[in-house]
Design an enzyme around this catalytic site. Structure first.
Site, PDB file in Angstrom:
ATOM      1  N   ASP A  67      32.499  31.964  36.698  1.00 27.43           N
ATOM      2  CA  ASP A  67      32.718  33.150  37.578  1.00 27.43           C
ATOM      3  C   ASP A  67      31.294  34.058  37.570  1.00 27.43           C
ATOM      4  O   ASP A  67      30.659  33.988  36.514  1.00 27.43           O
ATOM      5  CB  ASP A  67      33.999  33.863  37.278  1.00 27.43           C
ATOM      6  CG  ASP A  67      34.040  34.270  36.226  1.00 27.43           C
ATOM      7  OD1 ASP A  67      33.432  34.119  34.973  1.00 27.43           O
ATOM      8  OD2 ASP A  67      35.313  34.567  35.697  1.00 27.43           O
ATOM      9  N   ASN A 136      46.429  40.316  32.587  1.00 28.53           N
ATOM     10  CA  ASN A 136      47.350  39.910  33.520  1.00 28.53           C
ATOM     11  C   ASN A 136      47.647  38.376  33.788  1.00 28.53           C
ATOM     12  O   ASN A 136      48.014  37.944  34.729  1.00 28.53           O
ATOM     13  CB  ASN A 136      46.881  40.630  34.855  1.00 28.53           C
ATOM     14  CG  ASN A 136      45.493  39.941  35.248  1.00 28.53           C
ATOM     15  OD1 ASN A 136      44.827  39.223  34.878  1.00 28.53           O
ATOM     16  ND2 ASN A 136      44.988  40.689  36.621  1.00 28.53           N
ATOM     17  N   HIS A 138      44.898  36.060  33.999  1.00 25.32           N
ATOM     18  CA  HIS A 138      44.114  35.571  34.991  1.00 25.32           C
ATOM     19  C   HIS A 138      43.182  34.464  33.839  1.00 25.32           C
ATOM     20  O   HIS A 138      43.054  34.809  32.608  1.00 25.32           O
ATOM     21  CB  HIS A 138      43.163  36.328  35.755  1.00 25.32           C
ATOM     22  CG  HIS A 138      41.990  37.311  34.877  1.00 25.32           C
ATOM     23  ND1 HIS A 138      41.789  38.339  35.328  1.00 25.32           N
ATOM     24  CD2 HIS A 138      41.604  36.780  33.737  1.00 25.32           C
ATOM     25  CE1 HIS A 138      40.680  38.743  34.381  1.00 25.32           C
ATOM     26  NE2 HIS A 138      40.593  37.715  33.364  1.00 25.32           N
ATOM     27  N   GLU A 143      43.423  35.854  39.749  1.00 21.54           N
ATOM     28  CA  GLU A 143      44.185  36.937  39.506  1.00 21.54           C
ATOM     29  C   GLU A 143      45.470  36.277  40.037  1.00 21.54           C
ATOM     30  O   GLU A 143      45.749  35.519  40.541  1.00 21.54           O
ATOM     31  CB  GLU A 143      43.732  38.102  40.384  1.00 21.54           C
ATOM     32  CG  GLU A 143      42.359  38.510  39.988  1.00 21.54           C
ATOM     33  CD  GLU A 143      42.339  39.442  38.866  1.00 21.54           C
ATOM     34  OE1 GLU A 143      42.809  39.089  37.699  1.00 21.54           O
ATOM     35  OE2 GLU A 143      41.267  40.217  38.960  1.00 21.54           O
TER      36      GLU A 143
HETATM   37  C1  F6R Z   1      34.938  35.506  32.370  1.00 18.97           C
HETATM   38  C2  F6R Z   1      36.621  34.674  32.623  1.00 18.97           C
HETATM   39  C3  F6R Z   1      37.605  35.726  32.182  1.00 18.97           C
HETATM   40  C4  F6R Z   1      37.807  36.182  30.741  1.00 18.97           C
HETATM   41  C5  F6R Z   1      39.083  37.178  30.703  1.00 18.97           C
HETATM   42  C6  F6R Z   1      39.103  37.837  29.118  1.00 18.97           C
HETATM   43  O1  F6R Z   1      34.144  34.463  32.437  1.00 18.97           O
HETATM   44  O2  F6R Z   1      36.637  33.800  32.633  1.00 18.97           O
HETATM   45  O3  F6R Z   1      38.786  34.968  32.547  1.00 18.97           O
HETATM   46  O4  F6R Z   1      38.089  34.825  30.042  1.00 18.97           O
HETATM   47  O5  F6R Z   1      38.876  38.279  31.467  1.00 18.97           O
HETATM   48  O6  F6R Z   1      37.961  38.513  28.727  1.00 18.97           O
HETATM   49  P1  F6R Z   1      37.751  38.950  27.399  1.00 18.97           P
HETATM   50  O7  F6R Z   1      37.318  37.883  26.644  1.00 18.97           O
HETATM   51  O8  F6R Z   1      36.554  39.868  27.624  1.00 18.97           O
HETATM   52  O9  F6R Z   1      39.029  39.867  26.828  1.00 18.97           O
END
Ligand code: F6R
Length: 240
Positions: A67, A136, A138, A143
């Site tokens: 992303d 959440n 994701h 989301e």
């Molecule tokens: C970002 C991604 C997100 C993160 C998630 C957890 O490329 O794919 O799904 O893996 O937001 O983020 P952290 O590791 O910072 O808790």
């Protein structure tokens, strides 16, 4: 779903990193799906240390990140592209021309989604994908929603994600939109390595592993994938 619980994020990084390194040792031109955020950093550190020791070379790999934010320049210090360059790509021998990102500033996100899907299939599909999880539920920036998504698409970020990721934005407001690989694209990866650490992920991890498969917890779709390795620390596993 099977999962392994480790004492520390460092131990998880070593175990997860070994899986990536072994894939590259077996297939030097592997296509690898990467994630950003705090979770993958110990895994990336392991990969860097194996490269520095001369145990592996990444010069044949092709990379695809999950992303990217919309409405900030690609090389802004808070972009996911900059994150990957700082934390992995500048420290290993991956070829810059083999690094692929969704363009968060593409004027036509549907055309951008097709371009990315074509690039992934030209690379032979993703051999191994790293996934973290949002508080959440994701994965990527898929989301909670009413239906599972398919290919890449532009998404409005939720308040929970904006709150969690705002720490990475000091000079500008955090973007409200991002472009992300969809659930369908993520599920096509041959192998998935999933990592969750910290208490803030415990509820999402419980819903993903023990709950029903529902787009309201996007990560729950992983119950339907045949090759997911799940690494948790004790805090993330505390509600299982
Ligand atoms: C970002 C991604 C997100 C993160 C998630 C957890 O490329 O794919 O799904 O893996 O937001 O983020 P952290 O590791 O910072 O808790």
């Amino acid at each position: 779903m099977q999962y392994v619980i480790y004492e520390s994020a460092k131990e998880i990084g070593d175990a997860a990193g070994k899986i990536f390194v072994n894939v590259v040792k077996q297939k030097s031109d592997a296509a690898i799906g990467f994630a950003t955020g705090a979770t993958p950093l110990p895994t990336y550190s392991y990969m860097i240390s194996e490269y520095e020791k001369g145990n592996v070379s990444f010069k044949g790999i092709t990379t695809f990140n999950l992303d990217e934010y919309c409405d900030i320049p690609k090389d802004h210090k808070s972009s996911f592209y900059a994150f990957m360059v700082d934390n992995l790509f500048s420290k290993i021998d991956v070829k810059p021309e083999n690094i692929n990102f969704l363009d968060g500033n593409a004027s036509n996100s549907e055309a951008e989604s097709r371009r990315y899907a074509d690039a992934i299939s030209k690379a032979g599909g993703i051999d191994i994908q790293f996934l973290g999880i949002g508080r959440n539920g994701h994965i990527g920036f898929n989301e909670p929603a009413e239906a599972f998504t398919d290919e890449s698409f532009k998404v409005k970020l939720t308040d929970s994600t904006i709150e969690a990721n705002s720490v990475y934005f000091s000079d500008i407001a955090m973007p409200r939109y991002a472009i992300t690989m969809g659930i369908g694209s993520i599920m096509k990866a041959r192998k998935i390595v999933f990592v969750a650490t910290g208490e803030s992920k415990a509820e999402a991890v419980r819903d993903m592993i023990k709950g029903e498969v529902t787009p309201k917890c996007p990560a729950s779709v992983l119950q339907r994938h045949g090759d997911v390795t799940i690494f948790l620390d004790k805090a993330a596993a505390s509600l299982l």
